[in-house]
Design a protein around this motif. Structure first.
Motif, PDB file in Angstrom:
ATOM      1  N   ARG A  87       1.194   3.496  -6.080  1.00 47.18           N
ATOM      2  CA  ARG A  87       0.406   3.597  -4.858  1.00 47.18           C
ATOM      3  C   ARG A  87       1.126   2.935  -3.687  1.00 47.18           C
ATOM      4  N   LEU A  88       1.393   3.709  -2.646  1.00 45.15           N
ATOM      5  CA  LEU A  88       2.057   3.202  -1.456  1.00 45.15           C
ATOM      6  C   LEU A  88       1.008   2.887  -0.394  1.00 45.15           C
ATOM      7  N   GLN A  89       0.998   1.639   0.055  1.00 42.89           N
ATOM      8  CA  GLN A  89       0.008   1.224   1.047  1.00 42.89           C
ATOM      9  C   GLN A  89       0.599   0.105   1.897  1.00 42.89           C
ATOM     10  N   MET A  90       0.320   0.152   3.200  1.00 38.59           N
ATOM     11  CA  MET A  90       0.880  -0.820   4.120  1.00 38.59           C
ATOM     12  C   MET A  90       0.414  -2.243   3.826  1.00 38.59           C
ATOM     13  N   THR A  91      -0.756  -2.390   3.175  1.00 35.94           N
ATOM     14  CA  THR A  91      -1.298  -3.711   2.871  1.00 35.94           C
ATOM     15  C   THR A  91      -0.315  -4.555   2.078  1.00 35.94           C
ATOM     16  N   LEU A  92       0.393  -3.948   1.152  1.00 37.72           N
ATOM     17  CA  LEU A  92       1.349  -4.685   0.338  1.00 37.72           C
ATOM     18  C   LEU A  92       2.429  -5.321   1.208  1.00 37.72           C
ATOM     19  N   ILE A  93       3.028  -4.522   2.080  1.00 37.17           N
ATOM     20  CA  ILE A  93       4.147  -5.018   2.878  1.00 37.17           C
ATOM     21  C   ILE A  93       3.677  -6.009   3.935  1.00 37.17           C
ATOM     22  N   SER A  94       2.607  -5.685   4.629  1.00 38.05           N
ATOM     23  CA  SER A  94       2.155  -6.536   5.731  1.00 38.05           C
ATOM     24  C   SER A  94       1.553  -7.851   5.248  1.00 38.05           C
ATOM     25  N   ASN A  95       0.737  -7.816   4.172  1.00 38.45           N
ATOM     26  CA  ASN A  95       0.016  -9.011   3.737  1.00 38.45           C
ATOM     27  C   ASN A  95       0.741  -9.834   2.688  1.00 38.45           C
ATOM     28  N   LEU A  96       1.533  -9.184   1.826  1.00 40.40           N
ATOM     29  CA  LEU A  96       2.131  -9.904   0.704  1.00 40.40           C
ATOM     30  C   LEU A  96       3.629 -10.141   0.851  1.00 40.40           C
TER      31      LEU A  96
ATOM     32  N   LEU B 136      -4.614  -3.648  -4.262  1.00 44.10           N
ATOM     33  CA  LEU B 136      -4.720  -3.168  -5.632  1.00 44.10           C
ATOM     34  C   LEU B 136      -3.450  -2.412  -5.984  1.00 44.10           C
ATOM     35  N   PHE B 137      -2.758  -2.860  -7.034  1.00 45.52           N
ATOM     36  CA  PHE B 137      -1.554  -2.174  -7.483  1.00 45.52           C
ATOM     37  C   PHE B 137      -1.985  -0.911  -8.224  1.00 45.52           C
ATOM     38  N   GLY B 138      -2.180   0.170  -7.445  1.00 45.10           N
ATOM     39  CA  GLY B 138      -2.724   1.404  -7.985  1.00 45.10           C
ATOM     40  C   GLY B 138      -1.706   2.199  -8.789  1.00 45.10           C
ATOM     41  N   VAL B 139      -2.205   2.968  -9.767  1.00 41.04           N
ATOM     42  CA  VAL B 139      -1.376   3.741 -10.688  1.00 41.04           C
ATOM     43  C   VAL B 139      -0.300   2.810 -11.275  1.00 41.04           C
ATOM     44  N   LEU B 140      -0.778   1.726 -11.846  1.00 39.02           N
ATOM     45  CA  LEU B 140       0.096   0.676 -12.365  1.00 39.02           C
ATOM     46  C   LEU B 140       0.880   1.185 -13.569  1.00 39.02           C
ATOM     47  N   GLN B 141       2.195   0.972 -13.536  1.00 33.36           N
ATOM     48  CA  GLN B 141       3.072   1.434 -14.614  1.00 33.36           C
ATOM     49  C   GLN B 141       3.448   0.318 -15.589  1.00 33.36           C
ATOM     50  N   ASP B 142       3.879  -0.798 -15.058  1.00 35.97           N
ATOM     51  CA  ASP B 142       4.318  -1.929 -15.881  1.00 35.97           C
ATOM     52  C   ASP B 142       3.986  -3.236 -15.175  1.00 35.97           C
ATOM     53  N   VAL B 143       3.657  -4.243 -15.955  1.00 35.75           N
ATOM     54  CA  VAL B 143       3.481  -5.598 -15.457  1.00 35.75           C
ATOM     55  C   VAL B 143       4.151  -6.545 -16.443  1.00 35.75           C
ATOM     56  N   SER B 144       4.925  -7.487 -15.938  1.00 35.81           N
ATOM     57  CA  SER B 144       5.498  -8.508 -16.800  1.00 35.81           C
ATOM     58  C   SER B 144       5.358  -9.865 -16.131  1.00 35.81           C
TER      59      SER B 144
END
Length: 252
Positions: A68-77, A25-33
């Protein structure tokens, strides 16, 4: 009724080339394009304007900024490699120490039991001058480090000197990723879901898009004084195994 979109909405990515991994989950989302870039080839004769346009590659890319900083982003994506228990730590502001006034001129760091240890420098507190590391028998302005015991040994010429010690150690908590150099073409594949909902005269109007298969092209981490880190994650869509690319839904 026409749909409007306000705010950043919700963005979630889920790895699909392997199973039973948690989505991110892209937490505390600031911008999406999301950019749909259609390449066109022009057929031009003697006149200025093309007489025909041929449509070529359709490139679909996305960019998200979030906090939001989480290891899931780097390891899985991003890298597609698993994590292990433990955290590599570093003394961030220097561990204050004083060289003993008499023999032995040694100092044992606070985290000496949390091996492996690695030296990252010693500085005089009064002047900021850096001491020089040596293998053994240090002279004034030098020191020796024993990584197995976390012991710094100084010269008698530095007796009673106040110093700052920098070193790394390893804890048993948290998660750690040691990146092993993989073969090309082995990046993880993931789905991306984006949804935003805006009330229009009391009626919720939604925009939802699902990108069936994506790969990440970049992760940027910018650190600045007195500012929160807002990572930027870039990705690009491709067709899935069934030849489908995306699904777009709107309540209008």
């Amino acid at each position: 009724m026409t749909a409007y979109a306000f705010g950043t909405g919700t963005l979630i990515a889920k790895r699909t080339d392997v199973t039973n991994l948690p989505p991110f989950l892209f937490g505390v989302l600031q911008d999406v394009s999301l950019d749909f870039d259609q390449k066109l080839e022009s057929l031009v004769g003697q006149s200025k304007v093309a007489v025909a346009l041929g449509d070529g590659e359709l490139k679909i890319t996305g960019k998200a900024k979030f906090a939001r900083l989480q290891m899931t982003l780097i390891s899985n994506l991003l890298v597609g490699q698993s994590t292990t228990t433990g955290t590599l730590e570093m003394v961030s502001t220097g561990e204050a120490a004083t060289v003993p006034g008499s023999s032995a001129y040694t100092y044992v760091v606070t985290n000496s039991s949390l091996t492996p240890l690695e030296d990252f420098g010693v500085f005089y507190q009064s002047s900021g001058i850096q001491l020089t590391p040596v293998a053994s028998s240090p002279s004034t302005g030098q020191y020796a480090f024993n990584a197995s015991t976390g012991t710094y040994t100084f010269s008698s010429g530095d007796a009673s000197a106040a110093v700052y010690v920098y070193y790394t150690y390893t804890t048993t908590s948290g998660n750690k990723l040691v990146y092993a150099n993989p073969l090309m073409g082995t990046a993880p594949v993931f789905e991306v879901y984006f949804k935003t909902s805006t009330s229009n005269f009391g009626v919720a109007k939604e925009v939802m898009i699902k990108l069936n298969a994506c790969k990440s092209s970049k992760l940027s981490l910018g650190f600045a004084n007195q500012k929160f880190v807002i990572p930027e994650f870039d990705f690009q869509a491709m067709a899935d195994a069934s030849g489908n690319v995306f699904t777009l839904s709107m309540t209008e």
